[in-house]
Design a protein around this motif. Sequence first.
Motif, PDB file in Angstrom:
ATOM      1  N   LEU A 369       2.723  -1.155   5.899  1.00 22.45           N
ATOM      2  CA  LEU A 369       1.823  -0.580   6.904  1.00 22.45           C
ATOM      3  C   LEU A 369       1.840   0.940   6.765  1.00 22.45           C
ATOM      4  O   LEU A 369       2.907   1.561   6.823  1.00 22.45           O
ATOM      5  CB  LEU A 369       2.248  -0.968   8.320  1.00 22.45           C
ATOM      6  CG  LEU A 369       2.257  -2.464   8.670  1.00 22.45           C
ATOM      7  CD1 LEU A 369       2.814  -2.669  10.074  1.00 22.45           C
ATOM      8  CD2 LEU A 369       0.846  -3.038   8.572  1.00 22.45           C
ATOM      9  N   LEU A 397      -4.918  -5.826  13.561  1.00 22.08           N
ATOM     10  CA  LEU A 397      -3.761  -5.719  12.664  1.00 22.08           C
ATOM     11  C   LEU A 397      -3.219  -7.098  12.290  1.00 22.08           C
ATOM     12  O   LEU A 397      -2.876  -7.362  11.124  1.00 22.08           O
ATOM     13  CB  LEU A 397      -2.671  -4.870  13.326  1.00 22.08           C
ATOM     14  CG  LEU A 397      -2.967  -3.371  13.477  1.00 22.08           C
ATOM     15  CD1 LEU A 397      -1.869  -2.688  14.291  1.00 22.08           C
ATOM     16  CD2 LEU A 397      -3.077  -2.715  12.094  1.00 22.08           C
ATOM     17  N   ALA A 400      -5.476  -8.673   9.799  1.00 25.37           N
ATOM     18  CA  ALA A 400      -5.258  -8.115   8.460  1.00 25.37           C
ATOM     19  C   ALA A 400      -3.972  -8.664   7.839  1.00 25.37           C
ATOM     20  O   ALA A 400      -3.921  -8.963   6.643  1.00 25.37           O
ATOM     21  CB  ALA A 400      -5.212  -6.586   8.549  1.00 25.37           C
ATOM     22  N   LEU A 401      -2.912  -8.822   8.641  1.00 24.34           N
ATOM     23  CA  LEU A 401      -1.653  -9.373   8.124  1.00 24.34           C
ATOM     24  C   LEU A 401      -1.823 -10.825   7.665  1.00 24.34           C
ATOM     25  O   LEU A 401      -1.254 -11.233   6.643  1.00 24.34           O
ATOM     26  CB  LEU A 401      -0.574  -9.288   9.205  1.00 24.34           C
ATOM     27  CG  LEU A 401       0.098  -7.923   9.413  1.00 24.34           C
ATOM     28  CD1 LEU A 401       0.984  -7.944  10.648  1.00 24.34           C
ATOM     29  CD2 LEU A 401       0.917  -7.542   8.180  1.00 24.34           C
ATOM     30  N   SER A 404      -3.444 -10.803   4.191  1.00 19.81           N
ATOM     31  CA  SER A 404      -2.890  -9.899   3.174  1.00 19.81           C
ATOM     32  C   SER A 404      -1.855 -10.638   2.330  1.00 19.81           C
ATOM     33  O   SER A 404      -0.949 -11.296   2.863  1.00 19.81           O
ATOM     34  CB  SER A 404      -2.239  -8.682   3.828  1.00 19.81           C
ATOM     35  OG  SER A 404      -3.203  -7.883   4.477  1.00 19.81           O
ATOM     36  N   SER A 408       1.366  -6.177  -0.694  1.00 20.70           N
ATOM     37  CA  SER A 408       0.115  -5.419  -0.519  1.00 20.70           C
ATOM     38  C   SER A 408       0.302  -4.406   0.599  1.00 20.70           C
ATOM     39  O   SER A 408       1.345  -4.364   1.254  1.00 20.70           O
ATOM     40  CB  SER A 408      -1.056  -6.356  -0.206  1.00 20.70           C
ATOM     41  OG  SER A 408      -0.851  -7.019   1.035  1.00 20.70           O
ATOM     42  N   ILE A 410      -1.499  -2.399   4.052  1.00 27.90           N
ATOM     43  CA  ILE A 410      -2.535  -2.268   5.081  1.00 27.90           C
ATOM     44  C   ILE A 410      -2.579  -0.804   5.491  1.00 27.90           C
ATOM     45  O   ILE A 410      -1.581  -0.256   5.974  1.00 27.90           O
ATOM     46  CB  ILE A 410      -2.247  -3.157   6.307  1.00 27.90           C
ATOM     47  CG1 ILE A 410      -2.282  -4.631   5.921  1.00 27.90           C
ATOM     48  CG2 ILE A 410      -3.254  -2.877   7.416  1.00 27.90           C
ATOM     49  CD1 ILE A 410      -1.934  -5.570   7.057  1.00 27.90           C
ATOM     50  N   SER A 411      -3.743  -0.183   5.266  1.00 30.98           N
ATOM     51  CA  SER A 411      -3.911   1.237   5.569  1.00 30.98           C
ATOM     52  C   SER A 411      -4.649   1.395   6.908  1.00 30.98           C
ATOM     53  O   SER A 411      -5.727   0.831   7.096  1.00 30.98           O
ATOM     54  CB  SER A 411      -4.712   1.949   4.464  1.00 30.98           C
ATOM     55  OG  SER A 411      -4.059   1.809   3.212  1.00 30.98           O
ATOM     56  N   ILE A 426      -9.100   0.079   9.580  1.00 32.90           N
ATOM     57  CA  ILE A 426      -7.967  -0.756   9.169  1.00 32.90           C
ATOM     58  C   ILE A 426      -8.401  -1.501   7.916  1.00 32.90           C
ATOM     59  O   ILE A 426      -9.305  -2.338   7.967  1.00 32.90           O
ATOM     60  CB  ILE A 426      -7.565  -1.745  10.280  1.00 32.90           C
ATOM     61  CG1 ILE A 426      -7.165  -0.983  11.549  1.00 32.90           C
ATOM     62  CG2 ILE A 426      -6.433  -2.650   9.817  1.00 32.90           C
ATOM     63  CD1 ILE A 426      -6.843  -1.876  12.727  1.00 32.90           C
ATOM     64  N   ASP A 428      -7.273  -3.806   4.509  1.00 32.57           N
ATOM     65  CA  ASP A 428      -6.264  -4.633   3.853  1.00 32.57           C
ATOM     66  C   ASP A 428      -6.662  -4.861   2.397  1.00 32.57           C
ATOM     67  O   ASP A 428      -7.748  -4.459   1.956  1.00 32.57           O
ATOM     68  CB  ASP A 428      -6.081  -5.963   4.590  1.00 32.57           C
ATOM     69  CG  ASP A 428      -7.334  -6.805   4.604  1.00 32.57           C
ATOM     70  OD1 ASP A 428      -7.874  -7.089   3.520  1.00 32.57           O
ATOM     71  OD2 ASP A 428      -7.801  -7.196   5.711  1.00 32.57           O
ATOM     72  N   GLN A 429      -5.799  -5.518   1.657  1.00 35.79           N
ATOM     73  CA  GLN A 429      -6.020  -5.783   0.239  1.00 35.79           C
ATOM     74  C   GLN A 429      -6.088  -7.284  -0.039  1.00 35.79           C
ATOM     75  O   GLN A 429      -5.683  -7.757  -1.095  1.00 35.79           O
ATOM     76  CB  GLN A 429      -4.905  -5.134  -0.596  1.00 35.79           C
ATOM     77  CG  GLN A 429      -4.875  -3.621  -0.470  1.00 35.79           C
ATOM     78  CD  GLN A 429      -3.716  -2.993  -1.224  1.00 35.79           C
ATOM     79  OE1 GLN A 429      -2.741  -3.668  -1.563  1.00 35.79           O
ATOM     80  NE2 GLN A 429      -3.810  -1.692  -1.502  1.00 35.79           N
ATOM     81  N   GLY A 485     -10.506  -6.854  -0.369  1.00 36.57           N
ATOM     82  CA  GLY A 485      -9.996  -6.748   0.981  1.00 36.57           C
ATOM     83  C   GLY A 485     -11.116  -6.492   1.991  1.00 36.57           C
ATOM     84  O   GLY A 485     -12.300  -6.458   1.657  1.00 36.57           O
TER      85      GLY A 485
END
Length: 495
Positions: A369, A397, A400-401, A404, A408, A410-411, A426, A428-429, A485
């Motif tokens: 994160l 969040l 995104a988790l 993911s 990887s 999460i920005s 937010i 993710d990849q 993502g």
Amino acid sequence: MRKVIAGLGLNRFGVKLFLAYFAILGLGIYLLLNTLLGEIKPGLRQAMETALVDTANILAEYVAPATPQQPLQLEQLSEVLDSTLRRPINATIWSHKKTATVLRVYVTDAAGKVVFDSAGRDLGADYSRWNDVYLTLRGQYGARSTQENPGDEFSSVMYISAPVYARQDGAQPRQILGVLSVGKSNISVEPFWQLARDNIRSMGVWLLVLAAILGALLSTWLSLSIGKLVSYARRIGAGETAESPTLSDPDLAALAQAMDEMRTALDGKQYIESYTLSLTHEMKSPLTALQGAAELIPQVNDPQMQQKLAANIERESKRLRALVDQVLSLARLENRQQLEQPQTLKLDELIQQELDGLQWLAGQRQVGLAFSCHPQSSVFSVSGDPLLLAQAVRNLLENALDFSPADSLISVRLEAAHDGFILLEIADQGSGIPDYALEKIWQRFYSLPRPSTGQRSTGLGLSFVAQIAKLHSAELSLTNRPEGGVLARLRFPAG
């Protein structure tokens, strides 16, 4: 005509209203002006007749002898008339120039024989059968109109007569010694009639123009008001969120309020039906699993299998409980029209708290994160409900988790935009959102399988976030990133 109507913004109702209004008012103006025109000419002639009555009676006193035995005093009348008819006049009457006196005066004796004629043409003629003389000799009001040139209506002359009495005649009734008649051409009032007619017609044209303008304004106003109601009805019919239009007319405002009340009632009914159907559909799966496990437990003797079925019952029960809790929370949230007690809070601190709370889950799934603010010196203040905003950030969040992969990142980025808004991103990849699901992810109870477990969520998280964003006047979007993502964006107005 169509271009003019389109320029005024009139719909079909407005055009019909304008045409009906203009037709009724135009007909009324026409009838009124036509009546006025019909009354003016007789009125002018009546005014001329009144003046001739006065003139005839005044001149009758000029020729009246002192006693019945004396002759009529025609010499004095002749002198006065000659001087009057030769006298120049410079008068402007209602924009009409009058330069001379145009009158014919004649006097008859008691037998109706003409003894004086200012025109000098009918001396000695018998006028006893003419209405003005005939009636006056019998003590009645004598008047006549005669065409000097038969067949020429413009040669008509009005004659008014007055009886001639002796000034010292004490008998009752007084003896009529003769008749004095004053004649004036009816065409003498024609200039005044034409001027009055032109003025009235000009006024009528201006009234029609003014009526057309007022009718167009009225029709445009009603068309725009009705257009607002139609647009409002179509928007709510299409499922959009629309506010009831503000209208100045009390009746139209009452109609708008009634439409809004009807929309609220229909939305409530549709809302309940939609929730009932969706919730029933989502509850079928856990209820079926619970029923199956409950039926199998008494039939299974293997303790391990019984334990497995019990765990399944517990898992499905929790899933069912979570579904019901989230449905109730979302329902309460959707019924709120605005924030009750908004507070000014720092969005960067709220996000950091949620990130700290999810560090353990991210560590378990081996997902990093990263949080950054741009510029770092900015104050990221927004007005809102801290609990709801924290829930929205946590849902994004957690979403995104869930998608993911291990190892990887999460920005999370917070940026103060130049247009007075604050942007939260937010990224993710993960694998991104499939094309077929891009339009469905906002639907209640729609969920994609998690890559790690294949299980689905309740499908209410994004609906919850969308409703929170709406209450905070924020813009929410989810898009696939070109490099892979998903990028979630929340755009808040600065507090």
